[in-house]
Write an enzyme that holds these catalytic residues in place. Structure first.
Site, PDB file in Angstrom:
ATOM      1  N   ARG A  15       0.779  -1.212  -0.072  1.00 31.38           N
ATOM      2  CA  ARG A  15      -0.139   0.044  -0.063  1.00 31.38           C
ATOM      3  C   ARG A  15       0.914   1.368  -0.041  1.00 31.38           C
ATOM      4  O   ARG A  15       0.948   2.087  -0.873  1.00 31.38           O
ATOM      5  CB  ARG A  15      -0.928  -0.091   1.206  1.00 31.38           C
ATOM      6  CG  ARG A  15      -2.140   0.762   1.187  1.00 31.38           C
ATOM      7  CD  ARG A  15      -1.574   2.277   1.533  1.00 31.38           C
ATOM      8  NE  ARG A  15      -1.029   2.644   2.703  1.00 31.38           N
ATOM      9  CZ  ARG A  15      -0.571   3.781   3.183  1.00 31.38           C
ATOM     10  NH1 ARG A  15      -0.684   4.732   2.152  1.00 31.38           N
ATOM     11  NH2 ARG A  15       0.081   3.980   4.288  1.00 31.38           N
ATOM     12  N   ASP A  16       1.449   1.501   0.991  1.00 29.07           N
ATOM     13  CA  ASP A  16       2.270   2.813   1.323  1.00 29.07           C
ATOM     14  C   ASP A  16       3.408   2.816   0.049  1.00 29.07           C
ATOM     15  O   ASP A  16       3.641   3.757  -0.465  1.00 29.07           O
ATOM     16  CB  ASP A  16       2.870   2.978   2.580  1.00 29.07           C
ATOM     17  CG  ASP A  16       3.264   4.306   3.077  1.00 29.07           C
ATOM     18  OD1 ASP A  16       2.776   5.209   2.080  1.00 29.07           O
ATOM     19  OD2 ASP A  16       3.636   4.709   4.164  1.00 29.07           O
ATOM     20  N   HIS A 207       5.984   4.794  12.399  1.00 23.33           N
ATOM     21  CA  HIS A 207       5.959   4.707  10.854  1.00 23.33           C
ATOM     22  C   HIS A 207       6.828   5.676  10.407  1.00 23.33           C
ATOM     23  O   HIS A 207       6.550   6.941  10.066  1.00 23.33           O
ATOM     24  CB  HIS A 207       4.396   4.967  10.605  1.00 23.33           C
ATOM     25  CG  HIS A 207       3.999   5.038   9.014  1.00 23.33           C
ATOM     26  ND1 HIS A 207       3.224   3.952   8.435  1.00 23.33           N
ATOM     27  CD2 HIS A 207       4.603   5.758   8.007  1.00 23.33           C
ATOM     28  CE1 HIS A 207       3.329   4.114   7.188  1.00 23.33           C
ATOM     29  NE2 HIS A 207       4.151   5.374   6.905  1.00 23.33           N
ATOM     30  N   HIS A 209       9.386   7.144   7.469  1.00 24.24           N
ATOM     31  CA  HIS A 209       9.922   7.394   6.206  1.00 24.24           C
ATOM     32  C   HIS A 209      11.302   7.710   6.313  1.00 24.24           C
ATOM     33  O   HIS A 209      11.875   8.213   7.227  1.00 24.24           O
ATOM     34  CB  HIS A 209       9.090   8.194   5.445  1.00 24.24           C
ATOM     35  CG  HIS A 209       7.903   7.744   4.980  1.00 24.24           C
ATOM     36  ND1 HIS A 209       7.554   7.541   3.592  1.00 24.24           N
ATOM     37  CD2 HIS A 209       6.872   7.433   5.873  1.00 24.24           C
ATOM     38  CE1 HIS A 209       6.303   7.067   3.771  1.00 24.24           C
ATOM     39  NE2 HIS A 209       5.668   7.164   4.817  1.00 24.24           N
ATOM     40  N   CYS A 240       4.861   9.446  -0.405  1.00 24.43           N
ATOM     41  CA  CYS A 240       3.391   9.967  -0.587  1.00 24.43           C
ATOM     42  C   CYS A 240       3.091  11.071  -1.529  1.00 24.43           C
ATOM     43  O   CYS A 240       3.802  11.741  -1.711  1.00 24.43           O
ATOM     44  CB  CYS A 240       3.178  10.407   0.837  1.00 24.43           C
ATOM     45  SG  CYS A 240       1.512  11.003   1.350  1.00 24.43           S
ATOM     46  N   ASN A 249       8.793   4.630   2.805  1.00 20.05           N
ATOM     47  CA  ASN A 249       9.337   4.119   4.214  1.00 20.05           C
ATOM     48  C   ASN A 249      10.582   3.467   4.339  1.00 20.05           C
ATOM     49  O   ASN A 249      11.205   2.958   3.510  1.00 20.05           O
ATOM     50  CB  ASN A 249       8.211   2.872   4.401  1.00 20.05           C
ATOM     51  CG  ASN A 249       6.863   3.271   4.290  1.00 20.05           C
ATOM     52  OD1 ASN A 249       6.195   3.276   3.223  1.00 20.05           O
ATOM     53  ND2 ASN A 249       6.178   3.727   5.246  1.00 20.05           N
TER      54      ASN A 249
HETATM   55  P1  HMG Z   1     -13.201  14.162  -1.287  1.00 22.60           P
HETATM   56  O1  HMG Z   1     -13.287  15.011  -2.766  1.00 22.60           O
HETATM   57  O2  HMG Z   1     -13.371  15.302  -0.387  1.00 22.60           O
HETATM   58  O3  HMG Z   1     -14.745  13.732  -1.176  1.00 22.60           O
HETATM   59  O4  HMG Z   1     -12.323  13.342  -0.991  1.00 22.60           O
HETATM   60  P2  HMG Z   1     -15.997  13.333  -1.769  1.00 22.60           P
HETATM   61  O5  HMG Z   1     -16.742  12.605  -0.680  1.00 22.60           O
HETATM   62  O6  HMG Z   1     -16.622  14.841  -2.072  1.00 22.60           O
HETATM   63  O7  HMG Z   1     -15.937  12.636  -2.750  1.00 22.60           O
HETATM   64  C1  HMG Z   1     -15.343  12.996  -4.211  1.00 22.60           C
HETATM   65  C2  HMG Z   1     -15.220  11.740  -5.107  1.00 22.60           C
HETATM   66  O8  HMG Z   1     -14.438  10.835  -4.429  1.00 22.60           O
HETATM   67  C3  HMG Z   1     -16.743  11.182  -5.645  1.00 22.60           C
HETATM   68  O9  HMG Z   1     -16.577  10.661  -6.702  1.00 22.60           O
HETATM   69  C4  HMG Z   1     -16.603  10.216  -4.391  1.00 22.60           C
HETATM   70  O10 HMG Z   1     -17.503   8.970  -5.163  1.00 22.60           O
HETATM   71  C5  HMG Z   1     -15.135   9.551  -4.501  1.00 22.60           C
HETATM   72  P3  HMG Z   1     -17.042  11.437  -8.009  1.00 22.60           P
HETATM   73  O11 HMG Z   1     -18.507  11.757  -7.812  1.00 22.60           O
HETATM   74  O12 HMG Z   1     -16.268  12.902  -8.218  1.00 22.60           O
HETATM   75  O13 HMG Z   1     -16.845  10.575  -9.035  1.00 22.60           O
HETATM   76  N1  HMG Z   1     -14.711   8.885  -3.299  1.00 22.60           N
HETATM   77  C6  HMG Z   1     -14.144   7.649  -3.347  1.00 22.60           C
HETATM   78  N2  HMG Z   1     -13.960   6.837  -4.376  1.00 22.60           N
HETATM   79  C7  HMG Z   1     -13.606   5.643  -3.685  1.00 22.60           C
HETATM   80  N3  HMG Z   1     -13.304   5.214  -2.554  1.00 22.60           N
HETATM   81  C8  HMG Z   1     -13.624   6.195  -1.394  1.00 22.60           C
HETATM   82  C9  HMG Z   1     -14.096   7.590  -1.783  1.00 22.60           C
HETATM   83  N4  HMG Z   1     -14.500   8.423  -1.003  1.00 22.60           N
HETATM   84  C10 HMG Z   1     -14.913   9.418  -2.091  1.00 22.60           C
HETATM   85  N5  HMG Z   1     -13.501   5.922  -0.027  1.00 22.60           N
HETATM   86  C11 HMG Z   1     -10.983  11.456  -0.003  1.00 22.60           C
HETATM   87  C12 HMG Z   1     -12.087  12.668   0.148  1.00 22.60           C
HETATM   88  C13 HMG Z   1     -10.743  11.302   1.534  1.00 22.60           C
HETATM   89  C14 HMG Z   1     -11.938  10.393  -0.581  1.00 22.60           C
HETATM   90  C15 HMG Z   1      -9.896  12.127  -0.932  1.00 22.60           C
HETATM   91  O14 HMG Z   1      -9.273  13.077  -0.372  1.00 22.60           O
HETATM   92  C16 HMG Z   1      -8.935  10.805  -1.007  1.00 22.60           C
HETATM   93  O15 HMG Z   1      -9.166   9.761  -1.693  1.00 22.60           O
HETATM   94  N6  HMG Z   1      -7.755  11.068  -0.634  1.00 22.60           N
HETATM   95  C17 HMG Z   1      -6.564  10.064  -0.787  1.00 22.60           C
HETATM   96  C18 HMG Z   1      -5.802  10.186   0.428  1.00 22.60           C
HETATM   97  C19 HMG Z   1      -4.693   9.063   0.389  1.00 22.60           C
HETATM   98  O16 HMG Z   1      -4.904   7.922  -0.107  1.00 22.60           O
HETATM   99  N7  HMG Z   1      -3.418   9.569   0.430  1.00 22.60           N
HETATM  100  C20 HMG Z   1      -2.314   8.501   0.863  1.00 22.60           C
HETATM  101  C21 HMG Z   1      -2.545   7.627   1.795  1.00 22.60           C
HETATM  102  S1  HMG Z   1      -2.046   8.416   3.323  1.00 22.60           S
HETATM  103  C22 HMG Z   1      -0.538   8.157   3.589  1.00 22.60           C
HETATM  104  O17 HMG Z   1       0.069   7.537   2.739  1.00 22.60           O
HETATM  105  C23 HMG Z   1       0.084   8.303   5.036  1.00 22.60           C
HETATM  106  C24 HMG Z   1       0.530   7.150   5.791  1.00 22.60           C
HETATM  107  O18 HMG Z   1       1.218   6.123   5.084  1.00 22.60           O
HETATM  108  C25 HMG Z   1       1.155   7.528   7.213  1.00 22.60           C
HETATM  109  C26 HMG Z   1       2.387   8.420   6.797  1.00 22.60           C
HETATM  110  O19 HMG Z   1       3.215   8.060   6.345  1.00 22.60           O
HETATM  111  O20 HMG Z   1       1.962   9.688   7.130  1.00 22.60           O
HETATM  112  C27 HMG Z   1      -1.014   6.552   6.037  1.00 22.60           C
HETATM  113 MG    MG Z   2       3.540   6.588   5.090  1.00 25.67          MG
END
Ligand code: HMG
Ligand code: MG
Length: 302
Positions: A15-16, A207, A209, A240, A249
């Site tokens: 995933r990450d 966690h 990086h 990210c 990571n």
């Molecule tokens: P948004 O635009 O505010 O949400 O996004 P929305 O509810 O207004 O929906 C917009 C569109 O997204 C809609 O589709 C929804 O259906 C769709 P449209 O009508 O435009 O076709 N949608 C989804 N589709 C699939 N699955 C869902 C979903 N929710 C809404 N769950 C949202 C808000 C959170 C969804 C968006 O900002 C998003 O997906 N962000 C991705 C964030 C992400 O994955 N970041 C990377 C992971 S975090 C990370 O890596 C850090 C970590 O490793 C720890 C670290 O290192 O810090 C964990």
């Molecule tokens: Mg991460």
């Protein structure tokens, strides 16, 4: 404090690690990677992410991937779920643990999940309740706990505040994440101590990086204050998409090499992880970012 005898290493590469790859990776390759990691002995693999495919296109095949992997009983396959739509996806895919991911930095929260910290906690409330109702493990992840690419300094109080809120949502485990790899060991010990004042230290995870090359030192510093769960990514994959310049990571092979050298048990077969790392890097056409992984692979070839 004596170091723990045993550590849980959570493999987050599928995933990450992979979420940041530009070219779409075939489902079969992701599945083989996860199957190899399962065979290596991890008890927890972060496998998928049910987020908007417009935001993170590489994770769009999460449902197919989770349907095709060979699961080993007792292994927890985790998925990221930012909202109820994500939770529905994770449930349908048979995830054993769901991850709500917030931030200790207001600016990063907006960039990563398009809402404030306060709003994110409100969204997570329903996700947490549904996860509990379905008997899933619930993990909370707190990004930018040691610094933020947009706002810079992140006070330890902000981390402690999100830890408290995630604890109140019923998280089984909480990740203190150095999203951009800027933390240094003493700071890590201070932030971990603040987090541990709010949540049992045995259920906190580190966690890290490795952007600034501090990850192994930060893990050692965390071990010294009682942290016994660490995230790592095979071959050091990753970055990210919302943290420009962040590298992967810490590499799983490097973490295992250090832990095993310290006499800390992980239950994971380092040689098998090296093979998994070489497998995915052959597909990606680059050299792994894991120092120990590359050294062990070249010694074998040698
Ligand atoms: P948004 O635009 O505010 O949400 O996004 P929305 O509810 O207004 O929906 C917009 C569109 O997204 C809609 O589709 C929804 O259906 C769709 P449209 O009508 O435009 O076709 N949608 C989804 N589709 C699939 N699955 C869902 C979903 N929710 C809404 N769950 C949202 C808000 C959170 C969804 C968006 O900002 C998003 O997906 N962000 C991705 C964030 C992400 O994955 N970041 C990377 C992971 S975090 C990370 O890596 C850090 C970590 O490793 C720890 C670290 O290192 O810090 C964990
Ligand atoms: Mg991460």
């Amino acid at each position: 404090m004596a170091l723990p005898d045993q550590v849980k290493v959570v493999e987050v590469g599928p995933r990450d690690g992979l979420q940041n790859e530009k070219e779409t990776i075939p489902v079969a390759v992701k599945v083989e990677l996860i199957d190899r990691l399962t065979a290596s002995g991890f008890v927890n693999i972060e496998t998928a992410s049910f987020v908007s495919s417009k935001w993170v296109p590489q994770m769009a095949t999460s449902a197919e991937v989770m349907a095709a992997i060979r699961r080993r009983p007792g292994v927890v396959y985790s998925a990221l779920t930012p909202n109820m739509k994500g939770l529905d996806g994770a449930l349908a895919a048979g995830a054993g643990e769901v991850v709500i991911f917030g931030s200790a930095s207001e600016a990063f929260s907006q960039k990563n999940i398009n809402c404030s910290i306060e709003e994110s906690i409100e969204r997570f409330r329903d996700v947490a309740a549904a996860a509990r109702a379905h008997g899933l493990r619930l993990r909370g992840s707190i990004s930018c706990a040691f610094g933020c690419p947009y706002q810079g300094v992140v006070p330890a109080d902000s981390v402690a505040d999100v830890v408290r809120r995630m604890r109140d949502l019923g998280c089984d485990e909480i990740d203190i994440a150095d999203t951009i790899g800027v933390g240094t060991p003493l700071q890590v010990q201070q932030v971990m101590a603040r987090a541990a004042a709010e949540f049992p230290v045995g259920r906190l995870s580190g966690h890290f990086h490795d952007t600034y090359g501090q990850a192994l030192a930060n893990i050692y510093a965390s071990l010294e204050v009682g942290i016994a769960i660490f995230h790592a990514s095979v071959a050091g994959l990753g970055g990210c998409p919302y943290a420009k310049g962040a590298t992967g990571n810490v590499a799983t092979e490097d973490v295992l090499y250090m832990l095993h050298g310290l006499g800390v048990r992980t239950g994971v077969d380092l040689d098998a992880v090296v093979d998994a790392g070489q497998f995915i890097m052959r597909h990606l056409g680059r050299k792994a970012a894991s120092r120990a992984g590359n050294a062990l692979a070249s010694r074998r070839a040698g």
